[in-house]
Design an enzyme around this catalytic site. Sequence first.
Site, PDB file in Angstrom:
ATOM      1  N   CYS A   1      44.881  43.446  44.899  1.00 19.83           N
ATOM      2  CA  CYS A   1      43.456  43.043  45.292  1.00 19.83           C
ATOM      3  C   CYS A   1      43.639  41.438  45.777  1.00 19.83           C
ATOM      4  O   CYS A   1      43.181  40.915  46.686  1.00 19.83           O
ATOM      5  CB  CYS A   1      42.339  43.342  44.595  1.00 19.83           C
ATOM      6  SG  CYS A   1      42.800  43.252  42.844  1.00 19.83           S
TER       7      CYS A   1
ATOM      8  N   GLU B   1      41.949  42.892  55.208  1.00 20.46           N
ATOM      9  CA  GLU B   1      42.808  43.172  54.182  1.00 20.46           C
ATOM     10  C   GLU B   1      43.832  44.324  54.525  1.00 20.46           C
ATOM     11  O   GLU B   1      43.353  45.290  54.948  1.00 20.46           O
ATOM     12  CB  GLU B   1      42.032  43.673  52.899  1.00 20.46           C
ATOM     13  CG  GLU B   1      43.070  43.912  51.589  1.00 20.46           C
ATOM     14  CD  GLU B   1      42.083  44.340  50.370  1.00 20.46           C
ATOM     15  OE1 GLU B   1      41.003  45.019  50.259  1.00 20.46           O
ATOM     16  OE2 GLU B   1      42.690  43.850  49.211  1.00 20.46           O
TER      17      GLU B   1
ATOM     18  N   GLU C   1      34.964  45.404  41.347  1.00 21.19           N
ATOM     19  CA  GLU C   1      36.279  44.416  41.883  1.00 21.19           C
ATOM     20  C   GLU C   1      36.785  45.044  42.891  1.00 21.19           C
ATOM     21  O   GLU C   1      37.445  45.970  42.800  1.00 21.19           O
ATOM     22  CB  GLU C   1      37.372  44.399  40.435  1.00 21.19           C
ATOM     23  CG  GLU C   1      38.001  43.104  40.361  1.00 21.19           C
ATOM     24  CD  GLU C   1      39.397  43.303  40.901  1.00 21.19           C
ATOM     25  OE1 GLU C   1      39.324  43.080  42.290  1.00 21.19           O
ATOM     26  OE2 GLU C   1      40.195  43.922  40.272  1.00 21.19           O
TER      27      GLU C   1
ATOM     28  N   LYS D   1      37.744  58.237  36.069  1.00 20.33           N
ATOM     29  CA  LYS D   1      38.459  59.049  37.179  1.00 20.33           C
ATOM     30  C   LYS D   1      39.410  57.932  37.769  1.00 20.33           C
ATOM     31  O   LYS D   1      39.221  56.819  38.251  1.00 20.33           O
ATOM     32  CB  LYS D   1      37.323  59.294  38.380  1.00 20.33           C
ATOM     33  CG  LYS D   1      37.943  60.203  39.232  1.00 20.33           C
ATOM     34  CD  LYS D   1      37.432  60.129  40.728  1.00 20.33           C
ATOM     35  CE  LYS D   1      38.192  59.232  41.694  1.00 20.33           C
ATOM     36  NZ  LYS D   1      39.520  59.605  42.155  1.00 20.33           N
TER      37      LYS D   1
END
Lengths: 483, 307
Positions: free
Chosen positions: A295, A392, A261, A187
Amino acid sequence: MMSNTTWNLDPSLESTALVQIKPQYELFIDGKWQAPLSKTYFDSINPADETHLAKIAWANQADVDLAVRAARTAYTNVWSQLSGAERGKYLFRIARLMQEKARELAVLETLDGGKPIREARDVDVPLACNHFFYYAGWADKLLEAFPGQNPAALGVAGQITPWNFPLLMLAWKIAPALACGNTVVLKPAETTSLTALKFAEICQEAGLPPGVVNIVTGYGDTGAALVAHPDLDKIAFTGSTAVGKQIQKACIGTTKKLTLELGGKSANIILEDAPIDQAVEGVINAIFFNQGHVCCAGSRLFVQESIATQVLDKLKFRLQSIYVGNPLDKNTDIGAINSKKQLETIERYIQLGLEEGAEIYQPTCELPSAGYYCKPTLFTDVAQSARIVQEEIFGPVLTIQTFRTIEEVVQKANNTPYGLAAGIWTDKGARIFGVSQQLQAGVVWANTYNKFDPASPFGGYKESGFGREGGLHGLRAYLKFPN
Amino acid sequence: MLPPRNNPDLISLLAKSPTIDQTGSIERVARIQARSLKGAAKLQGLRMALSMIDLTTLEGKDTPGKVRQLCFKAQHLHDQTSDLPKVAAVCVYPSMVGIAKKALGDSGIKVASVSTAFPSGQAPFSVKKDDTLFALENGADEIDMVISRGRFLAGDYQFVFDEIAAIKELCTSARLKVIFETGELDSLDQVRKISDLSIAAGADFIKTSTGKIQPAATFPVVLTMLGAIKDHYDRTGQMIGMKPAGGISSAKLALQHLLLVKEVLGEAWLTNEWYRFGASSLANDLLLQYQKQLTGKYQSAAYFSID
């Protein structure tokens, strides 16, 4: 005599003539395009100018179930019966087809996701191809990769990819899964489905047996349906830590093998003996690569106090030659923010930074009137306890802190729930090893940043996730070892 | 040989030279080389490059006739094209300075003379001094001196510094370009060190190469020298000129060098007051590309004179 020369670059737009986008995309299940049982579609837009690109099928639970069944049948009847060498042939064929269509894939990635064409062309697509080539080579060497451990495929893997590197993350997931003998249901992120759908066309062209790769498009509910499906042996997810935690909860009490991750707030550390101009360039690459939608972005800069002023002055000067704008322009360095939602998130954090009393610097540059754009942003005078330092942001926003001793910077660098990556800049080899051994990060780059290679494993510590992708380690995530 | 004695001020000056990472320098250059120049910006770049050329002939077989032809070319790059800029200077050996000066007359084009026992610099200082004075007396507007590379590599920085400073003293009205011959230096760290040293000793321009040794003006070397110029400007507000020389023979390379200047130093350096190309064959490719940009068609190289 001072000159008044101004020399502005003219637009240099990559042609979109090569790219075929269908008005409407169905789900790719069992090797065929199938209209969704949900009967619903969502719009995919170009974040660079907010124009409509295509209508895309929105899979519900029943659609996901069809896809998983197709994958299971393909696994049992076809894929698990093939030798590693045969699987490798398919992967090599896919890699070559991707290379042949490299320009088309790059333009499509830029149109759909907003990243600069220079990056899509020079980084995303070549790396994605290389992942397929790399894992194609492992397909018939699994016994040699894990001698005496009798490695075996897991079965069917459900895979969920993010919107920052759509095709590359697809390659990170699908290439090792197929090489190890699994079949997959993937997906893609809802804002960036198009290269995954183009990849489905490549699988057809490569003659990949139906059901080995299935692509189900949709929003978070589609992903949740996939994670919850009882007939999966493996879930692989790349995305936010918040969603990663939900997925981990959903997998409790099941036999599904899981790799995550997730996010990061990586420290980039410049010591006073560093090659300073190259370090400054490294900081630019670390935080402004892909609009900061990375990331492992080096979003927390730590500079030793004795060179802090010089580094900051150089960073500000460097920002004057960063071009922000149309991602299709070959000179663009920072393209469009991936979505309106993400732009709002970034703007909220910039506002928060100002409220927290940080000093802001943004270069003077014109942003396009339509589309989602954000200027490269530096924050100085920030505290370790500030939220812009701790959380973040996933955008082109850098916080800059100073430090006096190595002990201090190691403590501060590790003082985060994340642990994905870090950078260290110094002329002394011994310091590189000394500091990196103390950093809790999956990857530590020395005198460089954001370097990726299919042969090198990637993954995090702490809340940045677990499991490794890439390299020999990446195979382990898609294998079981019965004895 | 006796160990070199360097003055403490010079030692502390050189200690401030930052270290240079080669890999990072190559990556920075790659970003510039990925830039795409189109339309009016390309035309402007080609014109700038033409105006920055030090049209050069430095051969043992140079004759007055050859130099006079070069000087004519400097003033008439391609008269079939209207409104072309003139080159910045003509660069010759000291023995040809008087001839070039006369041939260029009041054209505004400068005469640059190589000096100090170019290209090797292997001569006593008295010879280097006479060499320079001869060029100046014959009307040189600019002096392109070479450093003593052997002394530099031996660590005798004081000698190199003093030599540059002494030549600078002779150049009362002429501008001094200091040639490093980077192809004989070992690393980018050395390039940075000699850049900082030369600027401190009084260089008005720093120049990569003589054109007699390969490699010459490579991008990482040029980037390193531009970095030294930038840091000096940030510290003192004083601009220093830059002259890459050797190997820049195509318009594409020249334009990439100018983009490097724009991004590393800023647009203030984009003039022949502060930037020069030392080149013998660059002009014709620039003219060819200029015509292409104007008309959309490539012409045969046969339409461009080869002086």
